[in-house]
Design a protein around this motif. Structure first.
Motif, PDB file in Angstrom:
ATOM      1  N   SER A   1       0.189  -7.783  -3.533  1.00  0.00           N
ATOM      2  CA  SER A   1      -0.407  -6.710  -4.325  1.00  0.00           C
ATOM      3  C   SER A   1       0.203  -5.370  -3.968  1.00  0.00           C
ATOM      4  O   SER A   1       0.498  -4.549  -4.840  1.00  0.00           O
ATOM      5  CB  SER A   1      -1.925  -6.687  -4.108  1.00  0.00           C
ATOM      6  OG  SER A   1      -2.515  -5.634  -4.838  1.00  0.00           O
ATOM      7  N   ILE A   2       0.407  -5.134  -2.659  1.00  0.00           N
ATOM      8  CA  ILE A   2       1.042  -3.885  -2.235  1.00  0.00           C
ATOM      9  C   ILE A   2       2.464  -3.801  -2.781  1.00  0.00           C
ATOM     10  O   ILE A   2       2.894  -2.762  -3.314  1.00  0.00           O
ATOM     11  CB  ILE A   2       1.040  -3.791  -0.698  1.00  0.00           C
ATOM     12  CG1 ILE A   2      -0.399  -3.705  -0.178  1.00  0.00           C
ATOM     13  CG2 ILE A   2       1.864  -2.596  -0.219  1.00  0.00           C
ATOM     14  CD1 ILE A   2      -0.508  -3.863   1.329  1.00  0.00           C
TER      15      ILE A   2
ATOM     16  N   ARG B   1      -3.426  -1.178   0.512  1.00  0.00           N
ATOM     17  CA  ARG B   1      -3.546  -1.475  -0.913  1.00  0.00           C
ATOM     18  C   ARG B   1      -4.552  -0.569  -1.595  1.00  0.00           C
ATOM     19  O   ARG B   1      -4.327  -0.096  -2.708  1.00  0.00           O
ATOM     20  CB  ARG B   1      -3.971  -2.930  -1.108  1.00  0.00           C
ATOM     21  CG  ARG B   1      -3.907  -3.376  -2.565  1.00  0.00           C
ATOM     22  CD  ARG B   1      -4.434  -4.772  -2.753  1.00  0.00           C
ATOM     23  NE  ARG B   1      -5.896  -4.818  -2.606  1.00  0.00           N
ATOM     24  CZ  ARG B   1      -6.643  -5.868  -2.925  1.00  0.00           C
ATOM     25  NH1 ARG B   1      -6.074  -6.978  -3.368  1.00  0.00           N
ATOM     26  NH2 ARG B   1      -7.943  -5.843  -2.780  1.00  0.00           N
TER      27      ARG B   1
ATOM     28  N   ASN C   1       2.504  -3.095  -6.514  1.00  0.00           N
ATOM     29  CA  ASN C   1       2.199  -1.690  -6.808  1.00  0.00           C
ATOM     30  C   ASN C   1       3.389  -0.785  -6.482  1.00  0.00           C
ATOM     31  O   ASN C   1       3.680   0.164  -7.215  1.00  0.00           O
ATOM     32  CB  ASN C   1       0.973  -1.244  -6.021  1.00  0.00           C
ATOM     33  CG  ASN C   1      -0.306  -1.887  -6.532  1.00  0.00           C
ATOM     34  OD1 ASN C   1      -0.376  -2.316  -7.677  1.00  0.00           O
ATOM     35  ND2 ASN C   1      -1.315  -1.986  -5.674  1.00  0.00           N
TER      36      ASN C   1
END
Length: 943
Positions: free
Chosen positions: A135-136, A48, A139
């Motif tokens: 979150s990864i 991340r 993104n």
């Protein structure tokens, strides 16, 4: 300083291996996951913070196959079953939690006490891993290739399941962010809707308290509103009301911006459900307040939301109560200012302001806030021509607002409406049923019985002539949108002046296009319908002359009636009939040359754009009958006691312009000999008109009107007698008589000439002394008197060319009508001034040959004013200044069978040729009109 020691997590391969192992894929899938806890957490953190955020890192992560194990990890968590509504530190771990996190966790701080020396609770470890993984994924979904692969791998369903099972704010935040990024692709957006994510996101709006989480959810809903179908689905699933309630709670600036952006997207093509929820959620007041927000993005988005809401009639009254009318008017006024934006940014505001005119309460607010002036400014602006139809339709809402109508009339609405009848305004999109006026919402249901008030209103509209019949106004009627009905059946008897001559044959009666209260067919409602409805309302005023009996208004109405591709609306015909039947409009028709315009345009087929250029415009029988009917209505008004007094006052006491207009109009609208003789002849109206011909024209078609007026007056003076013709002369130009002079020109002349005339050119012309002395007193004194030439055989004639001398020699020897007079006359199109014809005429006068003068004038008249001559030749002939030719020109111009256009062009040529010397032209025209010989002993010309 020494470089930092590289770690295993700096390698993307190591991180992917840990991710694959945790997901149960690849080698080591059966290992104890407790030994992989720390490496997995470090790997996710490195992915991340370093690998994904690096330049090109997302693409490398996708290319190395990182999305599949990442989604598998999320899928295993989602398949574990629903979690408690809010997981806490004491919650029991699920089976997936136990499988992944059964083991000690590292401690980054001081050693805990014995009571807390055990590892963190499994839900906390699960939330941390889900936070990092989501979150990864979020993104990665910022790039299109990753979004497509996530959709292909079925990641959307996993995210929806997590959204349903894990109710932690941080998890909800990152899940909503990932879904919002995925929704940027239309295909993914549809899959998210199909997966049932919308109700879960709506639930998060009411359950979450964290501002970041709410912003992510709001953004996801905004991205999901990518099409009309999806926006409607969001509204129907209750997504709008929580947004409005959040906005009413005065959130922080970042959340406020997210909310107004989402509401802007959801309100595009605003549906009924969207408007209802936003109103029920208390969002109208906060939106109006936010229209003055210091941040430009919030302010502009809020104003567009208010504009979008105006498409729904049910919310417009409440929007007006909240102050939306003043906000939208102020913003539109600002954007139309010198430093405002372009037309594209004004379009939604113009549409909103026009829609606000459909309810009486908002019309009152708009009028008080200066909205009428703003709408009139739009109508005057040629750059806003695409909105003119919409603006005119909006102004129909003020049809029964007397104060507003007076203000609109003072601002110049009538000529603008007349110009709209035949304008090329852009097409406007048709509003939906929900945009109809909300003043009578219960009458919008077709199945509902008509209310008594509506029946009373409709009966009154029919009795007053505003509607044709019961079908003209339905309970769903609105001024802006009235569907065109099928063509009405042909009536048994004509009820309109355009249907046949039967309605035009009753003489000297006031007639208006008929209406039957029992009629069941609606009038056609086309693009010109709103403008005609407003014009009709203005025409029903006690004195509509100041607004409607003007040149621009009449030109607009006549252009529509004559230029309409199909049958014109009967309402336009009723407007014209109503104006001509109103005594208060008589003086205005005279002052504005309205009667002359009606005759020229409808009866003669000459529009202002047709003059002075000659254009072929066929006169339709219907138009001619309409023009005759309207002029007959004006005749009834003019010959009434009131009309006689008004015309007499105009002619005797009016301004110079009014007196000329009255004299010009009288032959069109007066048929009583006692009236027109008294006004035009006894009181000098005719001479007043003739004297005005050479002054600056008060109207573009003044000379055309004057020529037509003089011709009509000539018909009134001598209705059965042709105008005075030139006296018969012994010259037959079509069949020449034998030439008596040619005997002297042969090789053996009989009798032999005893005299020769010597010209300046040296040419010798034979002659006989006795014949020449007998033909003229001049030559008698010259050749038989005491002058030296009486003894000379070669007599010089000075200042005479051969062509000019030729008809003189013929005349001296008795030739009458042999054709010699035609020789010096140039063909039509060539000037006569300075020509041999003018020289011959001057010589005939000098030599005292009046018969030759008359013969030459008739030759000029035959060639230039005959069948081959045109109106442009009339002025050339007039410039010769010969009294008989002046009379011929006047007769040619005012001849009863002459084409109106040629007659007017001839009069223009005469006026130009006369210049400042108007006396001969005035007397010649006066003689022709009165039917007497110019300069003769006929009727008196003292008029």
């Amino acid at each position: 300083m020494a470089a930092a020691k590289p770690t295993l997590t700096d390698s993307l391969s190591f991180c992917l291996a840990q991710l694959t192992a945790a997901a149960g894929e690849g080698l080591g899938g059966g290992k104890d996951t407790a030994t992989n806890e720390t490496p997995l957490g470090r790997a996710l953190l490195a992915l991340r913070t370093r690998h994904v955020k690096a330049a090109g890192g997302i693409e490398r992560f996708r290319a190395r196959g990182g999305l599949r194990p990442l989604l598998a990890l999320l899928r295993r968590a989602a398949a574990a079953g629903p979690a408690p509504s809010q997981a806490g530190s004491g919650s029991a771990p699920s089976s997936v939690e136990s499988a992944i996190y059964d083991g000690p966790a590292p401690s980054s701080g001081p050693a805990p006490s014995s009571a807390s020396s055990s590892s963190p609770s499994p839900p906390a470890r699960l939330r941390k891993t889900l936070d990092l993984a989501l979150s990864i994924l979020a993104n990665c979904c910022t790039e299109g290739a990753c979004r497509a692969e996530v959709r292909r791998l079925g990641g959307i369903l996993s995210l929806v399941t997590i959204l349903q099972c894990v109710k932690t704010d941080s998890i909800q935040n990152r899940t909503a962010r990932a879904l919002g990024n995925l929704a940027m692709e239309p295909e993914s957006c549809g899959d998210i809707h199909s997966a049932g994510a919308v109700p879960l996101l709506v639930e998060s709006l009411t359950a979450c308290q964290d501002s970041q989480c709410l912003q992510s959810v709001v953004r996801a809903l905004r991205n999901l509103a990518d099409s009309p179908q999806h926006r409607l689905a969001l509204a129907q699933q209750g997504a709008v009301r929580p947004l409005a309630e959040l906005l009413a709670a005065a959130p922080d600036p970042a959340l406020t911006l997210a909310l107004v952006r989402a509401l802007l997207e959801l309100s595009r093509g605003c549906s009924r459900a969207c408007a209802e929820q936003l109103s029920l959620g208390g969002g109208l007041g906060p939106l109006v307040s936010l229209a003055s927000h210091p941040k430009k993005a919030v302010r502009e988005a809020t104003i567009l939301i208010l504009a979008n809401l105006c498409a729904q009639g049910l919310v417009r009254p409440a929007l007006g109560n909240a102050g939306g009318v003043e906000v939208l008017l102020g913003e539109l006024r600002r954007r139309r200012g010198p430093n405002g934006a372009g037309p594209a940014s004004q379009q939604p505001l113009v549409r909103a302001v026009c829609l606000l005119c459909r309810e009486a309460i908002n019309r009152a607010r708009l009028r008080d806030a200066g909205g009428l002036e703003l709408l009139m400014g739009l109508l005057r602006d040629p750059r806003a021509s695409a909105w003119h139809l919409r603006v005119v339709a909006a102004l129909v809402g003020f049809l029964y607002d007397t104060g507003a109508l007076g203000r609109l009339q003072a601002l110049g609405l009538v000529p603008l409406l007349a110009g709209q009848l035949c304008g090329d305004a852009g097409d406007e999109e048709e509003e939906g049923r929900e945009a109809a006026s909300w003043d009578f919402p219960e009458e919008r249901t077709p199945e509902r019985a008509e209310a008594g008030s509506f029946r009373s209103l409709r009966s009154w509209l029919i009795s007053e002539g505003y509607a044709v019949g019961p079908g003209d106004i339905s309970p769903d009627w609105s001024p802006e949108r009235c569907p065109p009905p099928p063509p009405p059946p042909e009536p048994a008897e004509p009820t309109s002046p355009t249907l046949g001559p039967t309605s035009l044959r009753t003489p000297r009666t006031l007639r208006t296009p008929g209406r039957s209260p029992a009629a069941t067919s609606e009038e056609p409602w086309g693009r010109e319908g709103p403008a005609l409805l407003l014009l009709s309302r203005f025409s029903q005023a006690p004195d509509p002359s100041g607004a409607l009996v003007t040149s621009p208004a009449l030109c607009g109405l006549l252009a529509y009636v004559t230029g309409s591709p199909g049958p014109p609306s009967p309402r336009a015909l009723r407007i014209l009939a109503r104006l001509t039947c109103n005594p208060a409009c008589l003086e205005a028709f005279v002052r504005s040359y309205g009667a002359a315009l009606l005759r020229a345009w409808l009866v003669l087929g000459v529009a202002p754009e047709d003059w002075p250029t000659l254009r072929a415009r066929p006169v339709r029988r219907q138009h001619r009958e309409l023009g005759e009917m309207l002029l007959q209505n004006l005749t009834v008004q003019a010959e009434s006691p009131f009309g006689v007094g008004a015309l007499t006052h105009l002619l005797l006491s009016g301004s110079p312009e009014d007196r000329v207009a009255c004299a010009l109009t009288l032959p069109f609208i007066c048929r009583k000999p006692s009236l027109w003789r008294r006004l035009l002849l006894d009181q000098g109206g005719l001479r007043l008109l003739l004297s005005a011909l050479t002054r600056p024209a008060p109207h573009p078609l003044f000379l055309f009107f004057a020529a037509d007026s003089l011709s009509c007056l000539q018909g009134l003076v001598s209705p059965t007698v042709s105008p005075a013709l030139p006296p018969t002369i012994p010259l037959d130009l079509d069949a020449p008589s034998p030439c008596l002079y040619e005997r002297l020109l042969g090789p053996a002349p009989i009798p032999a000439p005893d005299l020769h005339f010597l010209l300046d050119s040296g040419l010798r012309l034979p002659a006989q002394r006795a014949a020449s002395a007998t033909a003229s007193p001049f030559f008698r004194a010259l050749l038989a008197g005491s002058f030296a030439e009486a003894q000379m055989d070669l007599v010089p004639l000075r200042g005479l060319s051969p062509s000019a001398a030729w008809p003189i020699l013929h005349h001296l020897h008795g030739c009458r009508g042999c054709g010699a007079a035609l020789g010096p006359v140039p063909p039509p199109g060539q000037p006569l001034l300075g020509s041999e014809a003018e020289e011959a005429l001057e010589a005939a006068g000098r030599f005292l040959l009046p018969g030759l003068e008359e013969e030459l004038e008739e030759a000029v008249s035959h060639i230039h004013l005959g069948p081959h001559g045109g109106p442009e030749s009339v002025g050339e002939v007039f410039r010769l200044g010969r009294p008989r030719l002046v009379a011929h020109c006047a007769r040619w111009a005012l001849g009863p069978g002459q084409c109106p256009r040629k007659r007017a062009l001839a009069l223009v040529g005469l006026v130009e040729a006369a210049g400042e010397e108007t006396g001969p032209l005035t007397e010649a025209l006066l003689a022709v009109v009165m039917g007497v010989e110019f300069g003769g002993k006929g009727s008196s010309l003292d008029c």
